[in-house]
Design an enzyme around this catalytic site. Structure first.
Site, PDB file in Angstrom:
ATOM      1  N   TYR A 266      31.106   3.080   7.448  1.00 17.31           N
ATOM      2  CA  TYR A 266      31.455   1.698   7.784  1.00 17.31           C
ATOM      3  C   TYR A 266      32.528   1.723   8.866  1.00 17.31           C
ATOM      4  O   TYR A 266      32.517   2.578   9.729  1.00 17.31           O
ATOM      5  CB  TYR A 266      31.856   0.918   6.522  1.00 17.31           C
ATOM      6  CG  TYR A 266      31.708  -0.568   6.744  1.00 17.31           C
ATOM      7  CD1 TYR A 266      30.470  -1.100   7.093  1.00 17.31           C
ATOM      8  CD2 TYR A 266      32.785  -1.426   6.660  1.00 17.31           C
ATOM      9  CE1 TYR A 266      30.315  -2.449   7.347  1.00 17.31           C
ATOM     10  CE2 TYR A 266      32.642  -2.782   6.911  1.00 17.31           C
ATOM     11  CZ  TYR A 266      31.402  -3.286   7.260  1.00 17.31           C
ATOM     12  OH  TYR A 266      31.250  -4.622   7.522  1.00 17.31           O
TER      13      TYR A 266
ATOM     14  N   LYS B 277      27.427  -2.301   4.768  1.00 20.84           N
ATOM     15  CA  LYS B 277      28.039  -3.121   3.725  1.00 20.84           C
ATOM     16  C   LYS B 277      27.371  -2.864   2.381  1.00 20.84           C
ATOM     17  O   LYS B 277      28.032  -2.718   1.349  1.00 20.84           O
ATOM     18  CB  LYS B 277      27.902  -4.594   4.111  1.00 20.84           C
ATOM     19  CG  LYS B 277      29.039  -5.484   3.697  1.00 20.84           C
ATOM     20  CD  LYS B 277      30.226  -5.327   4.621  1.00 20.84           C
ATOM     21  CE  LYS B 277      31.362  -6.210   4.264  1.00 20.84           C
ATOM     22  NZ  LYS B 277      32.120  -6.705   5.393  1.00 20.84           N
TER      23      LYS B 277
ATOM     24  N   ASN C  31      39.394  -5.437  13.572  1.00 21.04           N
ATOM     25  CA  ASN C  31      38.527  -4.264  13.606  1.00 21.04           C
ATOM     26  C   ASN C  31      37.713  -4.267  14.895  1.00 21.04           C
ATOM     27  O   ASN C  31      37.466  -5.326  15.463  1.00 21.04           O
ATOM     28  CB  ASN C  31      37.560  -4.301  12.411  1.00 21.04           C
ATOM     29  CG  ASN C  31      38.197  -3.815  11.141  1.00 21.04           C
ATOM     30  OD1 ASN C  31      38.898  -2.812  11.135  1.00 21.04           O
ATOM     31  ND2 ASN C  31      37.949  -4.519  10.049  1.00 21.04           N
TER      32      ASN C  31
END
Length: 565
Positions: free
Chosen positions: A104, A175, A418
């Site tokens: 991720y 996710k 991010n």
């Protein structure tokens, strides 16, 4: 135990031979027993040795270590996931803190940018606008029949990277990997979906290898009608599914959430998940400082849907601690690219309008211009908490942080943008600028900071602390909706797991390797909140706890027996 019995009970399957080896949910590779190799026509298709999953995982980890850059490691792990899902999750189970940044954030951002270049094998559903009349058929084509959790994106706002078109599929895949690795939700129950409505990214449109619909994004009524068709088709196919909206652009994220949150069991992780994990971190940080959130003054850089979602959760918590609505809102300052949001600014979005500061309260402020800058806010409002959700790197400058530290002995600074390349300031700089006093949490992972004789851990305020537990709680309780009270319960449960808040030392948030236990704690509180609100059948705590354990999947091979179609 019931779970031990379940793992020992054989699974009856109709597949055999090469087809079975191509089925990631069922493939065991070299771990098929001699008996299974005979019964499922696998003799000669595998090396002679029958291995345990531990031996397979050891080999896979050695191969993983041979890759020198994170992008190659990501591709390697995704290949294992598409070959043998049980082995993939056993590997994650053993190396979660090491591999989470690979599967991720931050590595998934690069994978999304290069999705069409590194594409190996189909996973999930790609629902394109030209095929909008066949959505029901597409859902029937899904390889998983009993889907309980869907993560869906339209690829328009991927992390801080903007419009990636179908490259955004990397986010639902990543996710859902965390739903399983952190929250114990069986991969057999998960489905990643991308709504391909075109892209406005010229790099994608001009890329001869781009695999999505090569067309400018649809918008307006056409867009919303398409999403409506998708939602209704999902309701027909899996009426009790939990649907998570992911990385939709600001102009669609909040309207879609408001449109569907009372119609289906859904939530938006960028708005609500980010708010929940941030609130949990702030409750814990306030406790560690011997105060409550109601005592803090909060400034945001970034007034989009994510920032405003966090702000509303903070206000709700302040109200639960005794402040009035007006008192709580007066403690929260929202700054975007045009400056502080005030009641004199035109063209505010609906979700921003409730978060403006009244101009009459700012008359005594000393400012540089009519547009009140972030530095102006820090000088005049004297915040104790600074949160960055701007997606713009370097905006928490040395001057700004030092100004904050002048009036706040223990500033809480949270650059949450991010991926790492978009962070508002690096933790090492923040700690140096505050002489080691700042409590720092980030959105992406950072190594501990060495300051003088201290090793200061940097908490990653990552949504993965929250959404797997919410998903597990919804499934275990049978909740029909995700409510604000359930999200608040998740935040408070996370705060209870904080080493710093409970022990007075250590990290602000639990170690990533402890996240499965955290997810179970959150699931319990989410399930209880769902029951209290009438969103789930009321049971005893013991029954809910058993349901959580029963729904918590573990990466273990089951024995197979052959049956016919």
């Amino acid at each position: 135990m019931e779970l031990e019995y379940e793992s020992k009970r054989p699974l009856y399957i109709p597949y055999a031979g090469p087809i079975l080896l191509e089925f990631p949910l069922l493939n065991k590779g070299s771990a098929f027993t001699e008996e299974e190799r005979n019964h499922f026509n696998l003799q000669g298709l595998l090396p002679d040795a029958v291995e345990t999953i531990e031996e397979q995982a050891e080999r896979a980890y050695r191969q993983y270590q041979d890759f020198k850059n994170d992008s190659d490691k990501h591709i390697y792990l995704r290949n294992i996931q598409d070959t043998n899902e049980t082995l993939f999750y056993r590997l994650l189970d053993s190396h979660l803190s090491e591999m989470m940044p690979i599967i991720y954030t931050p590595t998934v951002g690069e994978a999304c940018e290069h999705f069409s270049d590194i594409y190996r094998r189909a996973r999930g559903l790609f629902i394109s606008y030209p095929n909008r009349d066949r959505i029901d058929d597409m859902l029937q084509n899904a390889t998983k029949q009993n889907v309980k959790v869907i993560v869906v994106t339209d690829g328009e706002r991927i992390l801080g990277l903007g419009d990636q078109g179908i490259g955004g599929m990397g986010i639902p895949i990543g996710k859902l990997s965390l739903y399983t690795a952190c929250g114990g939700i069986s991969p057999a129950y998960t489905l990643p979906v991308v709504l391909d409505v075109g892209t406005n990214n010229p790099q994608r449109l001009n890329d001869p290898l781009y695999m999505g619909w090569r067309h400018p994004r649809i918008s307006g009524d056409e867009y919303h009608a398409f999403v409506e068709e998708f939602i209704q088709a999902v309701k027909r196919r899996w009426p009790n599914v939990l649907l998570q909206f992911e990385d939709f652009a600001q102009n669609n994220a909040t309207p879609l959430l408001n449109r569907y949150r009372d119609e289906i069991c859904c939530f938006n992780d960028d708005i609500q998940g980010t708010a929940a994990v941030t609130l949990g971190s702030l409750i814990a940080a306030s406790r560690a400082a011997g105060s409550q959130l109601r005592d803090q003054t909060v400034t945001f850089l970034g007034a989009g849907s994510a920032g405003c979602g966090i702000a509303e959760q903070i206000i709700a918590q302040m109200k639960s601690e005794g402040l009035s609505e007006d008192e709580a809102r007066a403690r929260v300052f929202m700054v975007d690219r045009f400056g502080l949001l005030t009641d004199k600014l035109p063209n505010l979005l609906d979700f921003q309008s409730k978060l403006v500061q009244k101009s009459e309260n700012l008359t005594a402020w000393q400012t540089q211009s009519d547009a009140i800058s972030l530095l102006d806010v820090v000088r005049n409002a004297k915040p104790t908490i600074l949160i960055g959700v701007s997606g713009q790197p370097g905006l928490f400058t040395e001057e700004l942080i030092r100004e904050m530290h002048k009036h706040c002995p223990r500033p809480i600074v949270m650059p949450l943008s991010n991926p790492t390349s978009r962070v508002e300031a690096r933790p090492e700089d923040i700690i140096n600028w505050t002489e080691g006093a700042a409590l720092v949490a980030t959105g992406s992972p950072f190594a501990p900071v060495h300051y003088k004789e201290q090793q200061i851990p940097i908490a990653q305020c990552n949504n993965s602390y929250i959404f797997p537990g919410i998903g597990l709680g919804v499934l275990a309780s049978g909740a029909t909706r995700v409510t604000d009270a359930m999200l608040m319960a998740a935040s408070r449960a996370l705060a209870e797991c904080s080493p710093l808040a409970t022990d007075g030392h250590g990290a602000l948030l639990p170690d990533i390797d402890d996240i499965q236990g955290v997810s179970k704690c959150i699931a319990m509180e989410v399930g209880k909140a769902a029951q209290l609100q009438g969103m789930a059948v009321v049971t005893s705590e013991e029954a809910l706890s058993k349901a959580i354990e029963h729904n918590f999947w573990r990466p273990q091979y089951r024995s197979y027996k052959r049956t016919s179609f």
